[in-house]
Design a protein around this motif. Sequence first.
Motif, PDB file in Angstrom:
ATOM      1  N   GLU A 184       0.846  -1.123   0.081  1.00 27.72           N
ATOM      2  CA  GLU A 184      -0.235   0.024  -0.058  1.00 27.72           C
ATOM      3  C   GLU A 184       0.891   1.410   0.039  1.00 27.72           C
ATOM      4  O   GLU A 184       0.516   2.225  -0.668  1.00 27.72           O
ATOM      5  N   ARG A 185       1.952   1.324   0.649  1.00 26.97           N
ATOM      6  CA  ARG A 185       2.594   2.575   1.090  1.00 26.97           C
ATOM      7  C   ARG A 185       4.232   2.464   0.593  1.00 26.97           C
ATOM      8  O   ARG A 185       4.642   1.423   0.380  1.00 26.97           O
ATOM      9  N   GLU A 186       4.455   3.485   0.236  1.00 22.67           N
ATOM     10  CA  GLU A 186       6.052   3.677  -0.118  1.00 22.67           C
ATOM     11  C   GLU A 186       6.404   4.337   1.265  1.00 22.67           C
ATOM     12  O   GLU A 186       6.602   5.162   1.608  1.00 22.67           O
ATOM     13  N   THR A 187       7.065   2.898   1.952  1.00 24.09           N
ATOM     14  CA  THR A 187       7.659   3.397   3.240  1.00 24.09           C
ATOM     15  C   THR A 187       9.083   2.523   3.621  1.00 24.09           C
ATOM     16  O   THR A 187       9.114   1.484   2.931  1.00 24.09           O
ATOM     17  N   ASP A 188       9.589   3.083   4.631  1.00 28.04           N
ATOM     18  CA  ASP A 188      10.753   2.130   5.038  1.00 28.04           C
ATOM     19  C   ASP A 188      10.277   1.228   6.076  1.00 28.04           C
ATOM     20  O   ASP A 188       9.173   1.641   6.669  1.00 28.04           O
ATOM     21  N   PRO A 191      19.687   6.006  -4.991  1.00 31.14           N
ATOM     22  CA  PRO A 191      18.830   7.186  -4.672  1.00 31.14           C
ATOM     23  C   PRO A 191      18.412   7.278  -3.453  1.00 31.14           C
ATOM     24  O   PRO A 191      18.054   6.328  -2.403  1.00 31.14           O
ATOM     25  N   LYS A 192      18.240   8.879  -3.086  1.00 33.57           N
ATOM     26  CA  LYS A 192      17.838   8.970  -1.555  1.00 33.57           C
ATOM     27  C   LYS A 192      16.263   8.680  -1.755  1.00 33.57           C
ATOM     28  O   LYS A 192      15.893   7.958  -0.622  1.00 33.57           O
ATOM     29  N   GLU A 193      15.682   8.820  -2.641  1.00 32.88           N
ATOM     30  CA  GLU A 193      14.053   8.500  -2.788  1.00 32.88           C
ATOM     31  C   GLU A 193      13.941   6.979  -2.997  1.00 32.88           C
ATOM     32  O   GLU A 193      13.835   6.426  -4.187  1.00 32.88           O
ATOM     33  N   LYS A 194      13.936   6.159  -2.024  1.00 28.14           N
ATOM     34  CA  LYS A 194      13.618   4.807  -2.259  1.00 28.14           C
ATOM     35  C   LYS A 194      13.070   4.178  -1.029  1.00 28.14           C
ATOM     36  O   LYS A 194      13.233   4.937   0.067  1.00 28.14           O
ATOM     37  N   SER A 195      12.551   3.178  -1.140  1.00 28.29           N
ATOM     38  CA  SER A 195      12.015   2.493   0.279  1.00 28.29           C
ATOM     39  C   SER A 195      13.192   1.344   0.468  1.00 28.29           C
ATOM     40  O   SER A 195      13.612   0.630  -0.165  1.00 28.29           O
ATOM     41  N   THR A 196      13.556   1.533   1.765  1.00 27.57           N
ATOM     42  CA  THR A 196      14.447   0.444   2.377  1.00 27.57           C
ATOM     43  C   THR A 196      13.732  -0.316   3.635  1.00 27.57           C
ATOM     44  O   THR A 196      13.115   0.153   4.450  1.00 27.57           O
TER      45      THR A 196
END
Length: 621
Positions: free
Chosen positions: A38-42, A175-180
């Motif tokens: 559902e989410r783009e989250t770490d 990239p900084k913008e990613k989900s870990t």
Amino acid sequence: MTAFKALGLEEHLLKAIADMGFETPSEIQAKAIPILLERETDMVSLAQTGTGKTAAFGFPMLQKIDLKSRTTQGLILSPTRELCLQITNEMIAYGKYMPGLNVTAIYGGASITDQARQIKKGSQIIVATPGRMKDMIGRGLVDISKIEYCVLDEADEMLNMGFYEDITEILSHSPKEKSTWLFSATMPKEVSTIAKKFMRTPVEITVGTKNVGSDQVSHEYYLVNARDRYSALKRLADANPEIFSVIFCRTKRDTQKVAEQLIEDGYNAAALHGDLSQSQRDTVMKSFRARQIQMLVATDVAARGIDVDDITHVINYQLPDETEIYTHRSGRTGRAGKTGISMVIVSKSEVRKIHTIEKMIQKKFIAKEIPSGMEICEVQMFHLANNIKDTAINPEINSYLPNINEVLADFSKEELIQKVFSVEFTRFLNYYKNSKDLNISGGGERNFSEEDNKDSTRYFLNIGSKDDFDWMSLKDFLRDLLQLGKDDVYKVDVKDSFSFFNTDTTHQEVVMGIFQDFKLEGRQINIEISKDTGRSKGRSGGGGRDRDRGKRRGDRNDRGDRGDRGDRGDRGGDRGERKGSFKKRSGASSSSDKPAFKGKSRRSSERPETKGTGGRRRRKD
Ligand code: ADP
Ligand code: MG
């Protein structure tokens, strides 16, 4: 399957999941998958090994990547080459209905050019060990500047192995913008440090306690004579009616042998080893997962693919040659937060290996005794009582009730219970009635061969195949005549006009008494006690006559001589010295569902009659 669907997974993944035989999501999967979809989250997930973490990040990653693009979108870092390959294979299996999917493994010790070539073809997902990954980034062979998802699998292990610097270096190219997504079995300080460093307000998920998997397993060993190994195995199974186990043997041959013997003795067993075809192996594993097989006899190599939780017991039928392998074996149980028992059957010469293993696993073994026959009967009775208690009443029975009532009208509840249990247990009790103690005490040297001679008597009988006996019918005949239990007549060898058989010496008087004046169809039958115990085969020494006889017996045991008997070996094998030759076949194709009628078939008379007990075969009634 609906449970997986409810997590939000797409049809093609559900199909692959069904193929894998997964039925319900594990806890970590149920918690992590919906959030990651559902989410783009770490995310930071803590769960023990064997809880299904690969799928917890694998399914969402596969669903989220763009198959039409050849850009690398997902990176999974894992500590070892083995894990790296394992994850890669899992991802490929999960993504089997995703045409165009490219998952590439990057790890040390293999050709870097080959790996680079694969990457060039366009891998949406890379699974890598940190060292090689850093190397390839440095040489410009991999581009992770566009990844959207990064998994740090077994983060605690990676840090333990000193990969902190490498990971930092690798991630600096992403990239900084990613989900870990970080997955770990434990949460030492170092892990929270990298969580802080590389993640932004991660969702935290914890499953079960935070300690390591191995704490869930207790280790036991059972000291027996080498020749009693198989009997000991059966007792361990019989003493654990709900057993769901993997039994480890050292060789393919032993694996096949033990499995076949278990099947013959009425257990839900099958073999898993390298001589089976892939489809045979799949069949075995499918039956195992479905619990149609309760005792899976496996080699170490074949067992690597066993991915079944809820295994209650691991039984080391023989100890592995290398102690490290023991951890792999015992790790098959105590998964997914459950407890498990790892049992070792050892002979005296192997006891020191136990101490070596103790040092390695840093845990103590409990020295246990093989349960006696009577203890087993008690366990089984209690188990049956509970089964009866928990059985839902089948309303179909009602229409027969008046008639049944009529038949049983004269009995009290007490008597009915006695009768029900007698129906189930007479054979069982007979089987174990005179069973011996299989345990050997810890100290003192013993001469086993001499011991063997002492407690067994071999008889000569002047009837043979000329009188229409074969070993099986003679065994049955003797058992009926002598009123002895299943195992009390063994080593039956039938020649043209005479035969041999053994009983324990305790039965000698009875045997001699019955044959004192015995006529068969009018003919006088003579019995003599043979000096040869029938157990001396393969032993050195003895006079020429003995040796001769040993040779003849050996000939008789040749495969060719037994062709017509199919897979029915001489079940004197229960004494740990089975002589028959084994036919290759997949255990799963056994006749486990064939209803057996008491006393009607010879096969059924070879084992105590039980229903739903132990690893013993469940019959459809
Ligand atoms: P972990 O990474 O937590 O140690 P794995 O992802 O390696 O665990 O999973 C352990 C085993 O369980 C794997 O062989 C996997 O195929 C299997 N498995 C994972 N999820 C399920 C499930 N929902 N049902 C049955 N088996 C599963
Ligand atoms: Mg894992």
